[in-house]
Design an enzyme around this catalytic site. Sequence first.
Site, PDB file in Angstrom:
ATOM      1  N   GLY A 119       0.848  -1.198   0.000  1.00  6.84           N
ATOM      2  CA  GLY A 119       0.000   0.000   0.000  1.00  6.84           C
ATOM      3  C   GLY A 119       0.881   1.245   0.000  1.00  6.84           C
ATOM      4  N   THR A 172       2.078   3.095   2.364  1.00  9.00           N
ATOM      5  CA  THR A 172       3.205   3.129   3.305  1.00  9.00           C
ATOM      6  C   THR A 172       4.295   2.157   2.874  1.00  9.00           C
ATOM      7  OG1 THR A 172       1.612   3.540   5.055  1.00  9.00           O
ATOM      8  CG2 THR A 172       3.857   3.042   5.741  1.00  9.00           C
ATOM      9  N   ARG A 187      -6.921   2.634   9.438  1.00  8.48           N
ATOM     10  CA  ARG A 187      -8.209   3.172   9.901  1.00  8.48           C
ATOM     11  C   ARG A 187      -8.700   4.260   8.949  1.00  8.48           C
ATOM     12  NH1 ARG A 187      -7.271   7.428  14.800  1.00  8.48           N
ATOM     13  NH2 ARG A 187      -5.073   7.889  14.404  1.00  8.48           N
ATOM     14  N   ASN A 190      -6.158  -7.141  11.982  1.00  5.97           N
ATOM     15  CA  ASN A 190      -4.715  -7.056  11.752  1.00  5.97           C
ATOM     16  C   ASN A 190      -3.929  -8.127  12.530  1.00  5.97           C
ATOM     17  OD1 ASN A 190      -4.966  -5.115   9.853  1.00  5.97           O
ATOM     18  ND2 ASN A 190      -4.421  -3.383  11.156  1.00  5.97           N
ATOM     19  N   ASN A 226      -1.021  -1.153  12.728  1.00  7.50           N
ATOM     20  CA  ASN A 226      -1.748  -0.738  13.939  1.00  7.50           C
ATOM     21  C   ASN A 226      -2.753  -1.763  14.423  1.00  7.50           C
ATOM     22  OD1 ASN A 226      -0.882   1.830  14.848  1.00  7.50           O
ATOM     23  ND2 ASN A 226      -1.670   2.731  12.966  1.00  7.50           N
ATOM     24  N   HIS A 231       1.260   3.915  21.137  1.00  8.40           N
ATOM     25  CA  HIS A 231       0.963   4.714  19.944  1.00  8.40           C
ATOM     26  C   HIS A 231      -0.540   4.961  19.885  1.00  8.40           C
ATOM     27  CE1 HIS A 231       1.472   6.433  16.054  1.00  8.40           C
ATOM     28  NE2 HIS A 231       0.873   5.450  15.408  1.00  8.40           N
TER      29      HIS A 231
HETATM   30  C1  LMR Z   1      -0.245   7.380  12.308  1.00  5.32           C
HETATM   31  O1  LMR Z   1      -0.001   7.754  13.459  1.00  5.32           O
HETATM   32  O2  LMR Z   1      -0.237   8.139  11.334  1.00  5.32           O
HETATM   33  C2  LMR Z   1      -0.543   5.933  12.049  1.00  5.32           C
HETATM   34  O3  LMR Z   1      -0.551   5.231  13.248  1.00  5.32           O
HETATM   35  C3  LMR Z   1      -1.805   5.738  11.306  1.00  5.32           C
HETATM   36  C4  LMR Z   1      -3.052   6.136  12.084  1.00  5.32           C
HETATM   37  O4  LMR Z   1      -4.057   5.413  11.979  1.00  5.32           O
HETATM   38  O5  LMR Z   1      -3.066   7.163  12.756  1.00  5.32           O
END
Ligand code: LMR
Length: 314
Positions: free
Chosen positions: A14, A16, A87, A100, A125, A180
């Site tokens: 994709g 990324t 997302r 995932n 994620n 995160h």
């Molecule tokens: C981000 O921080 O950009 C990634 O983890 C993607 C997301 O869904 O925020």
Amino acid sequence: MAIKRRKISVIGSGFTGATTALMVAQKELGDVVLLDIPNMEGPTKGKALDMLESTPVQGVDSTITGTSSYEDTKDSDVVVITAGIARKPGMSRDDLVATNAKIMKSVTKEVVKYSPNSYIIVLTNPADAMTYTVYKESGFPKNRVIGQSGVLDTARFRTFVAQELNVSVEDVTGFVLGGHGDDMVPLIRYSAAGGVPLTKLIAPERIEEIVERTRKGGGEIVGLLGNGSAYYAPAASLTQMVEAILKDKKRIIPTIAYLEGEYGQHDLYLGVPTILGGDGIEKVIELDLTEEEKAQLDKSVQSVRNVMAALPAE
Ligand code: LMR
């Protein structure tokens, strides 16, 4: 014995994954294999060939190969996992956990089969829980399974601080600790511009606004894109990590690392400062935290543990 180029496989083609493949090749870190599932084989091969055709212009000799066969990833030194769903507006990263986690397990089986000595970097994620899933599934030692989030979160923080002060991003340092998610903990005491503590340069209310924007940084991009999540900054962050390992740079950067007592946590992958070098995570650096920072970290840990509790059973 002839010296061979390093091999980096990027799983998931994709935005990324493809951007990571390109950035890694542009830095000539080694030959790159970009892999996706069989019904994505055409686009994956097409992207890889298009990138390869840019290398004469860029003046780099890394090759980039697109494939849907894990055999082509055989004997990779580093494997970057970006596979899985992203997302969309209105979703949290945690909504992705069940889908995932399944993808992580099947990808990891193949990585272990074809590249048993590789270092694995996980982006997918919810990143803390997905890195844990890959670690458990792989059976690899903890230093060889590393999650990405802190480089990205810190990069966002550094961007906003540099904008605020109208100074070079290069001079802004910072550290984001914790999971995160929206409870991550940008550590202001350890952040500076040109060595000058941020608290001497920016008013407390503005710092608080920058912290809040950093916490919601992924969501800000998701809202703007409308149909997916960030890829350029995540790819740049992954590339820095690949470089740190392959060049044994021993960078002090925040990564998602396995904790066995550090920061009072056990059996948990969490964003913490680490030394990342030729042996993966070579050290977790423990910082002394104030009571307030500890409370913020506890909240972030709780959020990660809540997601871990939602991981599908074996
Ligand atoms: C981000 O921080 O950009 C990634 O983890 C993607 C997301 O869904 O925020």
